[in-house]
Design a protein around this motif. Structure first.
Motif, short mmCIF file in Angstrom:
data_model
loop_
_atom_site.label_atom_id
_atom_site.label_comp_id
_atom_site.label_asym_id
_atom_site.label_seq_id
_atom_site.Cartn_x
_atom_site.Cartn_y
_atom_site.Cartn_z
N SER A 62 -14.74 0.47 106.95
CA SER A 62 -14.36 1.83 107.25
C SER A 62 -15.96 2.61 107.22
O SER A 62 -16.13 3.68 107.75
N LYS A 63 -16.98 1.61 106.74
CA LYS A 63 -18.17 2.26 106.83
C LYS A 63 -19.06 1.91 107.97
O LYS A 63 -20.13 2.24 108.11
N ARG A 64 -18.53 1.28 109.02
CA ARG A 64 -18.94 0.88 110.31
C ARG A 64 -18.15 1.45 111.58
O ARG A 64 -16.99 1.47 111.42
N TYR A 65 -18.93 1.92 112.48
CA TYR A 65 -18.09 2.36 113.60
C TYR A 65 -17.76 1.11 114.60
O TYR A 65 -18.39 0.08 114.50
N VAL A 66 -16.52 0.93 114.90
CA VAL A 66 -15.76 0.06 115.73
C VAL A 66 -15.76 0.35 117.05
O VAL A 66 -14.96 1.50 117.42
N TYR A 67 -16.76 -0.11 118.21
CA TYR A 67 -16.19 0.24 119.45
C TYR A 67 -15.37 -0.93 120.05
O TYR A 67 -15.72 -2.05 120.18
N VAL A 68 -14.29 -0.40 120.72
CA VAL A 68 -13.55 -1.21 121.73
C VAL A 68 -13.83 -1.11 123.16
O VAL A 68 -13.72 -0.15 123.73
N PHE A 69 -14.23 -2.14 123.81
CA PHE A 69 -14.62 -2.16 125.20
C PHE A 69 -13.44 -2.78 125.79
O PHE A 69 -12.89 -3.91 125.78
N ASP A 70 -12.58 -1.75 126.62
CA ASP A 70 -11.31 -2.31 127.08
C ASP A 70 -11.32 -1.81 128.39
O ASP A 70 -12.01 -1.16 129.08
N GLY A 71 -10.40 -2.54 129.05
CA GLY A 71 -10.26 -2.23 130.72
C GLY A 71 -8.76 -1.65 130.80
O GLY A 71 -7.92 -1.31 130.09
N ASP A 72 -8.58 -0.91 131.93
CA ASP A 72 -7.37 0.00 132.24
C ASP A 72 -6.20 -1.08 132.40
O ASP A 72 -5.05 -0.90 131.76
N GLY A 73 -6.30 -2.37 132.83
CA GLY A 73 -5.30 -3.47 132.99
C GLY A 73 -4.94 -3.55 131.36
O GLY A 73 -3.73 -3.86 131.21
N ASN A 74 -5.85 -3.96 130.63
CA ASN A 74 -5.62 -4.32 129.32
C ASN A 74 -5.09 -3.23 128.47
O ASN A 74 -3.96 -3.68 127.79
N ILE A 75 -5.39 -1.94 128.35
CA ILE A 75 -4.81 -0.93 127.76
C ILE A 75 -3.46 -0.90 128.32
O ILE A 75 -2.49 -0.46 127.38
N LEU A 76 -2.98 -0.74 129.62
CA LEU A 76 -1.92 -0.56 130.15
C LEU A 76 -0.69 -1.78 129.62
O LEU A 76 0.47 -1.56 129.70
N MET A 77 -1.46 -3.04 129.33
CA MET A 77 -0.66 -4.10 128.80
C MET A 77 -0.25 -3.63 127.41
O MET A 77 0.88 -4.59 127.05
N ASN A 78 -1.25 -3.02 126.65
CA ASN A 78 -0.59 -2.83 125.23
C ASN A 78 -0.75 -1.56 124.78
O ASN A 78 -1.42 -1.11 123.91
N LEU A 79 0.32 -0.64 125.71
CA LEU A 79 0.01 0.83 125.24
C LEU A 79 0.44 0.96 123.82
O LEU A 79 0.18 2.09 123.32
N GLY A 80 1.30 0.15 123.03
CA GLY A 80 1.69 0.40 121.96
C GLY A 80 0.51 0.41 120.74
O GLY A 80 0.35 1.29 119.86
N SER A 81 -0.69 -0.06 121.09
CA SER A 81 -1.82 -0.09 120.19
C SER A 81 -2.13 1.39 120.43
O SER A 81 -2.99 1.96 119.14
N LEU A 82 -2.28 2.14 121.38
CA LEU A 82 -2.59 3.62 121.27
C LEU A 82 -1.74 4.52 120.43
O LEU A 82 -2.30 5.26 119.58
N VAL A 83 -0.49 4.32 120.34
CA VAL A 83 0.40 4.98 119.09
C VAL A 83 0.08 4.53 117.85
O VAL A 83 -0.25 5.17 116.91
N THR A 84 -0.22 3.37 117.58
CA THR A 84 -0.45 2.64 116.42
C THR A 84 -1.79 3.26 115.92
O THR A 84 -2.08 3.85 114.59
N ILE A 85 -2.80 3.21 116.60
CA ILE A 85 -4.18 3.90 116.52
C ILE A 85 -3.94 5.35 116.15
O ILE A 85 -4.73 5.74 115.18
N GLY A 86 -3.24 6.19 116.97
CA GLY A 86 -3.08 7.59 116.86
C GLY A 86 -2.50 7.77 115.51
O GLY A 86 -2.94 8.99 115.10
N SER A 87 -1.58 6.96 115.19
CA SER A 87 -0.84 7.34 113.73
C SER A 87 -1.83 6.54 112.59
O SER A 87 -1.73 7.68 111.63
#
Length: 185
Positions: A62-87
């Motif tokens: 929690s004391k470090r920023y975490v940057y995710v370098f993602d692609g459109d094809g990758n995030i479209l394959m795992n849309l559930g992670s958006l919901v989990t991260i957002g919650s």
């Protein structure tokens, strides 16, 4: 702007203690070529999981920023992670999606990002959302979000290109070992 240029701009904005997790394929190659660091975790396989791994790292560091370098094809394959991260709302997570509407690493097959606005999906999932269509805009956004609380989503519109960064020569076990040692210090 092509993917390699955009990845380099984001990589140059990273602070020394920031963690970076990159999606499989050309994005990891680009990050490795632009700015290899022990605190970079390159996904060699497992399409779509960089955001899930980034979430776990953000929660545990929690004391470090975490940057995710993602692609459109990758995030479209795992849309559930958006919901989990957002919650879970990790304040230190910056999710950057490089969107060229194609699976460029596997031959350029089209994705559905031209039809579905990924940044609006992220907004619905409680991210703070930014969109960059140029190098200048991307640099401006990266400065703006430096001390902002997340989760933050940056959609970077890029063009398809034939440039391919060099393969990562490290074995996956070395990538993991080097990364774990770097983030534990």
């Amino acid at each position: 702007m092509i993917r390699r240029e955009a990845v380099e701009i984001v990589a140059k904005s990273l602070a020394s203690k920031d963690i970076a997790v990159s999606a499989n394929g050309f994005i990891s190659r680009d990050l490795h070529e632009a700015k290899d660091r022990a605190t970079n975790f390159y996904m060699i396989g497992s399409m779509g999981l960089a955001s899930s791994i980034g979430l776990g790292l953000a929660v545990k560091n929690s004391k470090r920023y975490v940057y995710v370098f993602d692609g459109d094809g990758n995030i479209l394959m795992n849309l559930g992670s958006l919901v989990t991260i957002g919650s879970l709302k990790p304040k230190n997570l910056v999710h950057v999606v490089f969107d060229n509407s194609a699976h460029e690493s596997t031959g350029g097959q089209p994705t559905n990002s031209a039809l579905v606005k990924i940044d609006m999906l992220a907004k619905a999932a409680n991210y703070k959302v930014f969109r960059a269509n140029s190098k200048i805009k991307l640099e401006s956004i990266l400065k703006k979000i430096k001390n902002m609380s997340g989760p933050i989503f940056v959609l970077v519109k890029i063009e398809k290109n034939k440039y391919v960064s060099r393969r990562i020569e490290m074995e996956p076990t070395l990538i993991k070992t080097r990364f774990m040692k770097a983030i534990s210090s």
